[in-house]
Design a protein around this motif. Structure first.
Motif, PDB file in Angstrom:
ATOM      1  N   THR A 123       0.829  -1.203   0.000  1.00 48.38           N
ATOM      2  CA  THR A 123       0.000   0.000   0.000  1.00 48.38           C
ATOM      3  C   THR A 123       0.865   1.254   0.000  1.00 48.38           C
ATOM      4  O   THR A 123       0.559   2.232  -0.696  1.00 48.38           O
ATOM      5  CB  THR A 123      -0.935  -0.004   1.221  1.00 48.38           C
ATOM      6  OG1 THR A 123      -1.826  -1.131   1.122  1.00 48.38           O
ATOM      7  CG2 THR A 123      -1.761   1.271   1.286  1.00 48.38           C
ATOM      8  N   ASP A 124       1.951   1.232   0.749  1.00 47.35           N
ATOM      9  CA  ASP A 124       2.877   2.371   0.732  1.00 47.35           C
ATOM     10  C   ASP A 124       3.464   2.585  -0.657  1.00 47.35           C
ATOM     11  O   ASP A 124       3.650   3.721  -1.104  1.00 47.35           O
ATOM     12  CB  ASP A 124       4.016   2.127   1.725  1.00 47.35           C
ATOM     13  CG  ASP A 124       3.686   2.632   3.126  1.00 47.35           C
ATOM     14  OD1 ASP A 124       2.528   2.991   3.375  1.00 47.35           O
ATOM     15  OD2 ASP A 124       4.602   2.669   3.965  1.00 47.35           O
ATOM     16  N   ILE A 125       3.797   1.504  -1.330  1.00 49.52           N
ATOM     17  CA  ILE A 125       4.395   1.603  -2.668  1.00 49.52           C
ATOM     18  C   ILE A 125       3.367   2.111  -3.682  1.00 49.52           C
ATOM     19  O   ILE A 125       3.662   2.987  -4.504  1.00 49.52           O
ATOM     20  CB  ILE A 125       4.965   0.236  -3.095  1.00 49.52           C
ATOM     21  CG1 ILE A 125       6.145  -0.149  -2.185  1.00 49.52           C
ATOM     22  CG2 ILE A 125       5.402   0.265  -4.565  1.00 49.52           C
ATOM     23  CD1 ILE A 125       6.604  -1.580  -2.354  1.00 49.52           C
ATOM     24  N   LEU A 133      -1.193   5.505  -0.574  1.00 51.03           N
ATOM     25  CA  LEU A 133      -2.393   5.356   0.246  1.00 51.03           C
ATOM     26  C   LEU A 133      -3.585   6.074  -0.362  1.00 51.03           C
ATOM     27  O   LEU A 133      -4.731   5.634  -0.227  1.00 51.03           O
ATOM     28  CB  LEU A 133      -2.131   5.873   1.667  1.00 51.03           C
ATOM     29  CG  LEU A 133      -1.477   4.882   2.637  1.00 51.03           C
ATOM     30  CD1 LEU A 133      -0.027   4.621   2.271  1.00 51.03           C
ATOM     31  CD2 LEU A 133      -1.572   5.380   4.077  1.00 51.03           C
ATOM     32  N   ASP A 134      -3.331   7.180  -1.058  1.00 45.85           N
ATOM     33  CA  ASP A 134      -4.423   7.891  -1.719  1.00 45.85           C
ATOM     34  C   ASP A 134      -5.027   7.066  -2.851  1.00 45.85           C
ATOM     35  O   ASP A 134      -6.246   7.066  -3.052  1.00 45.85           O
ATOM     36  CB  ASP A 134      -3.939   9.246  -2.229  1.00 45.85           C
ATOM     37  CG  ASP A 134      -2.691   9.147  -3.097  1.00 45.85           C
ATOM     38  OD1 ASP A 134      -1.919   8.162  -2.973  1.00 45.85           O
ATOM     39  OD2 ASP A 134      -2.462  10.064  -3.910  1.00 45.85           O
ATOM     40  N   VAL A 135      -4.162   6.338  -3.553  1.00 39.59           N
ATOM     41  CA  VAL A 135      -4.646   5.468  -4.631  1.00 39.59           C
ATOM     42  C   VAL A 135      -5.483   4.334  -4.055  1.00 39.59           C
ATOM     43  O   VAL A 135      -6.574   4.015  -4.546  1.00 39.59           O
ATOM     44  CB  VAL A 135      -3.465   4.918  -5.450  1.00 39.59           C
ATOM     45  CG1 VAL A 135      -3.955   3.929  -6.506  1.00 39.59           C
ATOM     46  CG2 VAL A 135      -2.700   6.064  -6.113  1.00 39.59           C
ATOM     47  N   ARG A 136      -4.974   3.716  -2.978  1.00 41.88           N
ATOM     48  CA  ARG A 136      -5.720   2.637  -2.318  1.00 41.88           C
ATOM     49  C   ARG A 136      -7.077   3.136  -1.815  1.00 41.88           C
ATOM     50  O   ARG A 136      -8.092   2.441  -1.940  1.00 41.88           O
ATOM     51  CB  ARG A 136      -4.922   2.093  -1.144  1.00 41.88           C
ATOM     52  CG  ARG A 136      -3.820   1.130  -1.500  1.00 41.88           C
ATOM     53  CD  ARG A 136      -4.374  -0.217  -1.902  1.00 41.88           C
ATOM     54  NE  ARG A 136      -3.395  -1.264  -1.690  1.00 41.88           N
ATOM     55  CZ  ARG A 136      -3.154  -2.252  -2.527  1.00 41.88           C
ATOM     56  NH1 ARG A 136      -3.830  -2.327  -3.658  1.00 41.88           N
ATOM     57  NH2 ARG A 136      -2.261  -3.187  -2.259  1.00 41.88           N
ATOM     58  N   LEU A 137      -7.094   4.347  -1.258  1.00 38.05           N
ATOM     59  CA  LEU A 137      -8.345   4.894  -0.742  1.00 38.05           C
ATOM     60  C   LEU A 137      -9.347   5.106  -1.874  1.00 38.05           C
ATOM     61  O   LEU A 137     -10.534   4.761  -1.746  1.00 38.05           O
ATOM     62  CB  LEU A 137      -8.082   6.215  -0.012  1.00 38.05           C
ATOM     63  CG  LEU A 137      -9.314   6.952   0.518  1.00 38.05           C
ATOM     64  CD1 LEU A 137     -10.095   6.082   1.495  1.00 38.05           C
ATOM     65  CD2 LEU A 137      -8.904   8.274   1.173  1.00 38.05           C
ATOM     66  N   ALA A 138      -8.886   5.659  -2.987  1.00 33.45           N
ATOM     67  CA  ALA A 138      -9.776   5.895  -4.125  1.00 33.45           C
ATOM     68  C   ALA A 138     -10.351   4.584  -4.655  1.00 33.45           C
ATOM     69  O   ALA A 138     -11.550   4.493  -4.975  1.00 33.45           O
ATOM     70  CB  ALA A 138      -9.033   6.634  -5.231  1.00 33.45           C
ATOM     71  N   ILE A 139      -9.512   3.553  -4.735  1.00 33.21           N
ATOM     72  CA  ILE A 139      -9.997   2.256  -5.218  1.00 33.21           C
ATOM     73  C   ILE A 139     -10.992   1.660  -4.238  1.00 33.21           C
ATOM     74  O   ILE A 139     -12.042   1.127  -4.630  1.00 33.21           O
ATOM     75  CB  ILE A 139      -8.808   1.299  -5.443  1.00 33.21           C
ATOM     76  CG1 ILE A 139      -7.918   1.808  -6.573  1.00 33.21           C
ATOM     77  CG2 ILE A 139      -9.314  -0.111  -5.782  1.00 33.21           C
ATOM     78  CD1 ILE A 139      -6.614   1.037  -6.723  1.00 33.21           C
ATOM     79  N   HIS A 176       0.109  11.484   4.603  1.00 34.73           N
ATOM     80  CA  HIS A 176       1.024  10.335   4.680  1.00 34.73           C
ATOM     81  C   HIS A 176       0.600   9.324   3.619  1.00 34.73           C
ATOM     82  O   HIS A 176      -0.169   8.407   3.885  1.00 34.73           O
ATOM     83  CB  HIS A 176       0.984   9.711   6.078  1.00 34.73           C
ATOM     84  CG  HIS A 176       1.435  10.634   7.158  1.00 34.73           C
ATOM     85  ND1 HIS A 176       1.201  10.403   8.502  1.00 34.73           N
ATOM     86  CD2 HIS A 176       2.113  11.816   7.109  1.00 34.73           C
ATOM     87  CE1 HIS A 176       1.713  11.379   9.225  1.00 34.73           C
ATOM     88  NE2 HIS A 176       2.272  12.259   8.392  1.00 34.73           N
ATOM     89  N   LEU A 177       1.114   9.514   2.413  1.00 36.90           N
ATOM     90  CA  LEU A 177       0.638   8.751   1.255  1.00 36.90           C
ATOM     91  C   LEU A 177       1.528   7.570   0.895  1.00 36.90           C
ATOM     92  O   LEU A 177       1.291   6.902  -0.101  1.00 36.90           O
ATOM     93  CB  LEU A 177       0.497   9.685   0.052  1.00 36.90           C
ATOM     94  CG  LEU A 177      -0.336  10.943   0.277  1.00 36.90           C
ATOM     95  CD1 LEU A 177      -0.453  11.737  -1.003  1.00 36.90           C
ATOM     96  CD2 LEU A 177      -1.718  10.613   0.843  1.00 36.90           C
TER      97      LEU A 177
END
Length: 260
Positions: free
Chosen positions: A211-213, A216-222, A248-249
């Motif tokens: 998720t760090d790689i 986190l913003d991408v994971r949240l959007a998905i 903290h993305l």
């Protein structure tokens, strides 16, 4: 992602054109690609294709395949694909979306049959998988050609229908969200949760570090998209929302579930 995709095609001899929005981002893209290719050359992998970086989409006029790798925003992707369809009327169009509907992205294009999902994984140069996502109007010929393109990159294609999260994001996000809930509940540290998956299940990287790689913003959007499409089992945990709100993305900001 765009730089990584350009790298992958250049290494196998393709003539690659990278389009950026302005001179500043074009220079940054050029530096990323050059750095990536230089690192590969140190390991004995040399690019045999050429890479051109431009800001004018008209440079794509004679391109066989155009892949968009802009952020996961439907309206933005639609605008980009509309430009591509106009300046490269004979090109196949690939979207590097990790979760958005190919049909929805392509629905206003004059020829949606020439649009397909090509979901690359990060970091692209060393990742073995590409998810080929088939829209309801994607032509069978383009599906076969996409599979050949992926094989030509030395990667493995999996072919999935256009469905929320496809196969990889749906599975990956489900595991990552449960790992975040465990962290929130104090079940174990981020390091130990990840180690459970790397040593216990032979995952190369744990779900929280992944998720760090990814971001986190991408994971949240998905996760929010999958919640809308598939229901509350994909509801983002509080720890994810809090970290994104705090900026903290992950690796790209130096702090996520880990310090980078």
């Amino acid at each position: 992602m765009g730089a990584g995709i350009a790298h992958a095609f250049a290494v196998v001899g393709a003539q690659v054109t990278v389009i950026e929005g302005d001179d500043r981002t074009a220079e940054a893209a050029r530096e990323r690609v050059e750095k990536s290719l230089a690192k590969a050359a140190e390991k004995g992998v040399n690019a045999t294709g050429d890479i051109i970086v431009d800001t004018d989409p008209a440079a794509l006029a004679d391109t066989e395949l155009v892949i968009e790798a802009v952020p996961e925003l439907v309206d933005l992707k639609r605008r980009i694909l509309t430009v591509i369809a106009d300046v490269a009327p004979h090109a196949a169009i690939g979207s590097n979306t990790s979760s958005l509907s190919i049909d929805r992205i392509a629905e206003h294009l004059p020829h949606p049959g020439r649009v397909i999902g090509l979901h690359f994984f990060n970091p692209v140069p060393v990742s073995d998988l590409v998810e080929v996502v088939v829209g309801s109007r994607t032509t069978p010929e383009l599906v076969e050609q996409a599979q050949r393109w992926v094989a030509g990159l030395g990667k493995t294609a999996i072919t999935v229908t256009d469905s929320p999260g496809f196969a990889s994001s749906r599975l990956g996000v489900a595991i990552a969200l449960e790992a975040m809930r465990m962290l929130d509940e104090g079940v174990a540290s981020a390091e130990d949760i990840d180690t459970a998956m790397t040593l216990g299940y032979r995952h190369p990287v744990g779900p929280l570090k992944t998720t760090d790689i990814v971001g986190l913003d991408v994971r949240l959007a998905i996760a929010e998209h999958l919640t809308d499409e598939l229901g509350p089992r994909f509801t983002p945990p509080k720890v994810l929302r809090d970290k994104v709100s705090a900026g903290h993305l992950g690796r790209k900001t130096g702090q996520g579930f880990y310090a980078w």
